[in-house]
Write a protein that holds these residues in place. Structure first.
Motif, PDB file in Angstrom:
ATOM      1  N   MET A   1      30.924  68.829  64.384  1.00  0.00           N
ATOM      2  CA  MET A   1      32.238  68.225  64.255  1.00  0.00           C
ATOM      3  C   MET A   1      32.415  67.716  62.820  1.00  0.00           C
ATOM      4  SD  MET A   1      33.890  65.216  66.557  1.00  0.00           S
ATOM      5  CE  MET A   1      33.837  63.704  65.630  1.00  0.00           C
ATOM      6  N   THR A   2      33.532  68.065  62.207  1.00  0.00           N
ATOM      7  CA  THR A   2      33.819  67.631  60.845  1.00  0.00           C
ATOM      8  C   THR A   2      34.318  66.185  60.867  1.00  0.00           C
ATOM      9  OG1 THR A   2      34.433  69.873  60.262  1.00  0.00           O
ATOM     10  CG2 THR A   2      35.142  68.138  58.774  1.00  0.00           C
ATOM     11  N   PRO A   3      33.702  65.330  60.085  1.00  0.00           N
ATOM     12  CA  PRO A   3      34.141  63.929  60.081  1.00  0.00           C
ATOM     13  C   PRO A   3      35.518  63.775  59.426  1.00  0.00           C
ATOM     14  CG  PRO A   3      32.485  64.293  58.407  1.00  0.00           C
ATOM     15  CD  PRO A   3      32.608  65.572  59.170  1.00  0.00           C
ATOM     16  N   GLU A   4      36.220  62.760  59.827  1.00  0.00           N
ATOM     17  CA  GLU A   4      37.513  62.421  59.225  1.00  0.00           C
ATOM     18  C   GLU A   4      37.239  61.732  57.892  1.00  0.00           C
ATOM     19  OE1 GLU A   4      41.678  62.154  59.079  1.00  0.00           O
ATOM     20  OE2 GLU A   4      40.491  63.058  60.678  1.00  0.00           O
ATOM     21  N   ILE A   5      37.737  62.316  56.823  1.00  0.00           N
ATOM     22  CA  ILE A   5      37.571  61.739  55.489  1.00  0.00           C
ATOM     23  C   ILE A   5      38.954  61.449  54.944  1.00  0.00           C
ATOM     24  CG2 ILE A   5      36.720  62.131  53.139  1.00  0.00           C
ATOM     25  CD1 ILE A   5      34.561  63.962  54.426  1.00  0.00           C
ATOM     26  N   GLU A   6      39.129  60.229  54.456  1.00  0.00           N
ATOM     27  CA  GLU A   6      40.455  59.805  54.003  1.00  0.00           C
ATOM     28  C   GLU A   6      40.340  58.955  52.750  1.00  0.00           C
ATOM     29  OE1 GLU A   6      41.540  57.951  57.671  1.00  0.00           O
ATOM     30  OE2 GLU A   6      40.701  56.019  57.094  1.00  0.00           O
ATOM     31  N   LEU A   7      41.476  58.683  52.152  1.00  0.00           N
ATOM     32  CA  LEU A   7      41.514  57.816  50.975  1.00  0.00           C
ATOM     33  C   LEU A   7      41.136  56.396  51.367  1.00  0.00           C
ATOM     34  CD1 LEU A   7      44.874  59.006  49.374  1.00  0.00           C
ATOM     35  CD2 LEU A   7      42.561  59.618  48.653  1.00  0.00           C
ATOM     36  N   ALA A   8      40.304  55.784  50.576  1.00  0.00           N
ATOM     37  CA  ALA A   8      39.959  54.378  50.805  1.00  0.00           C
ATOM     38  C   ALA A   8      41.162  53.506  50.461  1.00  0.00           C
ATOM     39  CB  ALA A   8      38.768  53.982  49.940  1.00  0.00           C
ATOM     40  N   THR A   9      41.163  52.325  51.019  1.00  0.00           N
ATOM     41  CA  THR A   9      42.162  51.317  50.676  1.00  0.00           C
ATOM     42  C   THR A   9      41.428  50.092  50.145  1.00  0.00           C
ATOM     43  OG1 THR A   9      42.151  50.208  52.825  1.00  0.00           O
ATOM     44  CG2 THR A   9      43.627  52.128  52.579  1.00  0.00           C
ATOM     45  N   ALA A  10      42.176  49.162  49.591  1.00  0.00           N
ATOM     46  CA  ALA A  10      41.575  47.927  49.083  1.00  0.00           C
ATOM     47  C   ALA A  10      40.812  47.199  50.181  1.00  0.00           C
ATOM     48  CB  ALA A  10      42.651  47.032  48.477  1.00  0.00           C
ATOM     49  N   ALA A  11      41.250  47.335  51.427  1.00  0.00           N
ATOM     50  CA  ALA A  11      40.581  46.675  52.551  1.00  0.00           C
ATOM     51  C   ALA A  11      39.173  47.240  52.798  1.00  0.00           C
ATOM     52  CB  ALA A  11      41.428  46.805  53.816  1.00  0.00           C
ATOM     53  N   ASP A  12      38.879  48.418  52.265  1.00  0.00           N
ATOM     54  CA  ASP A  12      37.565  49.035  52.441  1.00  0.00           C
ATOM     55  C   ASP A  12      36.539  48.557  51.416  1.00  0.00           C
ATOM     56  OD1 ASP A  12      38.265  50.804  54.600  1.00  0.00           O
ATOM     57  OD2 ASP A  12      39.322  52.057  53.136  1.00  0.00           O
ATOM     58  N   ALA A  13      36.963  47.792  50.438  1.00  0.00           N
ATOM     59  CA  ALA A  13      36.091  47.446  49.311  1.00  0.00           C
ATOM     60  C   ALA A  13      34.750  46.873  49.746  1.00  0.00           C
ATOM     61  CB  ALA A  13      36.793  46.477  48.357  1.00  0.00           C
ATOM     62  N   SER A  14      34.731  45.862  50.567  1.00  0.00           N
ATOM     63  CA  SER A  14      33.454  45.220  50.904  1.00  0.00           C
ATOM     64  C   SER A  14      32.535  46.172  51.659  1.00  0.00           C
ATOM     65  CB  SER A  14      33.673  43.918  51.676  1.00  0.00           C
ATOM     66  OG  SER A  14      34.327  44.172  52.894  1.00  0.00           O
ATOM     67  N   ALA A  15      33.071  46.969  52.585  1.00  0.00           N
ATOM     68  CA  ALA A  15      32.237  47.909  53.338  1.00  0.00           C
ATOM     69  C   ALA A  15      31.693  49.010  52.434  1.00  0.00           C
ATOM     70  CB  ALA A  15      33.038  48.518  54.490  1.00  0.00           C
ATOM     71  N   VAL A  16      32.506  49.531  51.542  1.00  0.00           N
ATOM     72  CA  VAL A  16      32.066  50.600  50.639  1.00  0.00           C
ATOM     73  C   VAL A  16      31.017  50.066  49.668  1.00  0.00           C
ATOM     74  CG1 VAL A  16      32.800  52.148  48.779  1.00  0.00           C
ATOM     75  CG2 VAL A  16      34.160  51.980  50.877  1.00  0.00           C
ATOM     76  N   ILE A  17      31.264  48.909  49.104  1.00  0.00           N
ATOM     77  CA  ILE A  17      30.306  48.328  48.154  1.00  0.00           C
ATOM     78  C   ILE A  17      28.984  48.013  48.848  1.00  0.00           C
ATOM     79  CG2 ILE A  17      29.868  46.337  46.657  1.00  0.00           C
ATOM     80  CD1 ILE A  17      32.984  46.435  46.088  1.00  0.00           C
ATOM     81  N   ALA A  18      29.039  47.529  50.078  1.00  0.00           N
ATOM     82  CA  ALA A  18      27.809  47.284  50.837  1.00  0.00           C
ATOM     83  C   ALA A  18      27.050  48.592  51.064  1.00  0.00           C
ATOM     84  CB  ALA A  18      28.138  46.622  52.175  1.00  0.00           C
ATOM     85  N   LEU A  19      27.770  49.673  51.330  1.00  0.00           N
ATOM     86  CA  LEU A  19      27.137  50.985  51.500  1.00  0.00           C
ATOM     87  C   LEU A  19      26.487  51.433  50.197  1.00  0.00           C
ATOM     88  CD1 LEU A  19      26.594  53.529  53.212  1.00  0.00           C
ATOM     89  CD2 LEU A  19      28.854  54.361  52.470  1.00  0.00           C
ATOM     90  N   TRP A  20      27.181  51.265  49.082  1.00  0.00           N
ATOM     91  CA  TRP A  20      26.610  51.635  47.780  1.00  0.00           C
ATOM     92  C   TRP A  20      25.316  50.869  47.522  1.00  0.00           C
ATOM     93  CZ3 TRP A  20      31.628  51.310  44.349  1.00  0.00           C
ATOM     94  CH2 TRP A  20      32.486  52.373  44.679  1.00  0.00           C
ATOM     95  N   HIS A  21      25.330  49.572  47.843  1.00  0.00           N
ATOM     96  CA  HIS A  21      24.104  48.769  47.675  1.00  0.00           C
ATOM     97  C   HIS A  21      22.993  49.286  48.594  1.00  0.00           C
ATOM     98  CE1 HIS A  21      25.248  45.622  44.864  1.00  0.00           C
ATOM     99  NE2 HIS A  21      26.371  45.425  45.530  1.00  0.00           N
ATOM    100  N   ALA A  22      23.325  49.528  49.865  1.00  0.00           N
ATOM    101  CA  ALA A  22      22.325  49.988  50.828  1.00  0.00           C
ATOM    102  C   ALA A  22      21.713  51.330  50.431  1.00  0.00           C
ATOM    103  CB  ALA A  22      22.958  50.090  52.222  1.00  0.00           C
ATOM    104  N   CYS A  23      22.493  52.154  49.746  1.00  0.00           N
ATOM    105  CA  CYS A  23      22.008  53.475  49.316  1.00  0.00           C
ATOM    106  C   CYS A  23      21.338  53.439  47.949  1.00  0.00           C
ATOM    107  CB  CYS A  23      23.165  54.471  49.311  1.00  0.00           C
ATOM    108  SG  CYS A  23      23.773  54.868  50.957  1.00  0.00           S
ATOM    109  N   GLY A  24      21.249  52.266  47.336  1.00  0.00           N
ATOM    110  CA  GLY A  24      20.573  52.131  46.052  1.00  0.00           C
ATOM    111  C   GLY A  24      21.342  52.716  44.883  1.00  0.00           C
ATOM    112  N   LEU A  25      22.662  52.766  44.987  1.00  0.00           N
ATOM    113  CA  LEU A  25      23.480  53.383  43.944  1.00  0.00           C
ATOM    114  C   LEU A  25      23.954  52.418  42.860  1.00  0.00           C
ATOM    115  CD1 LEU A  25      25.697  55.729  46.138  1.00  0.00           C
ATOM    116  CD2 LEU A  25      23.589  56.278  44.902  1.00  0.00           C
TER     117      LEU A  25
END
Length: 143
Positions: free
Chosen positions: A1-25
């Motif tokens: 199944m292809t995941p739904e990929i969409e444009l991020a919004t400002a509301a996604d900032a904390s979750a995305v940044i936490a993911l970047w940290h968790a991935c060591g980026l």
């Protein structure tokens, strides 16, 4: 199944940044919150996200400088790895860049990151015969 990929919004900032940290980026000299905000605020850049039951499971930052398309911060949550999400995010980044008119995609990988190098090579990306040079402008003293 292809995941739904969409444009991020400002509301996604904390979750995305936490993911970047968790991935060591992240690195101390790059503020990920500023990077995220600049990407969303730019006319030729954005962040794409994949969402799962628990929220953001993947992201990729893309931008077009008028000459080349660039990919940064490709991140997949540990529980979503080996599911094809990284490939799907790269495909979405390529689509976005094509729509912007970018003739070429480039990205930078640290030389010791063999896992990332293997992933990108498996996607058909090839090492380029270039040397990346840089300087921090904040430290340039306005000279």
């Amino acid at each position: 199944m292809t995941p739904e990929i969409e444009l991020a919004t400002a509301a996604d900032a904390s979750a995305v940044i936490a993911l970047w940290h968790a991935c060591g980026l992240t690195r101390p000299w790059n503020d990920p919150a500023t990077d995220f905000a600049l990407a969303l605020g730019g006319a030729a850049s954005t962040v794409l996200v994949a969402r799962g039951d628990g929220g953001v499971t993947g992201s990729v930052m893309v931008g077009f400088d008028g000459h080349r398309g660039w990919v940064y911060y490709l991140a997949v949550a540990s529980e979503a790895r080996r599911s094809g999400l990284g490939r799907a995010l790269m495909a979405a980044a390529e689509r976005w860049l094509r729509e912007c008119g970018a003739p070429k995609l480039q990205l930078m990988v640290r030389g010791d990151n063999t896992a990332a190098l293997g992933f990108y090579e498996a996607l058909g990306l090839a090492r380029q015969d270039v040397v990346v040079l840089g300087r921090f402008l904040a430290d340039a003293g306005g000279e």
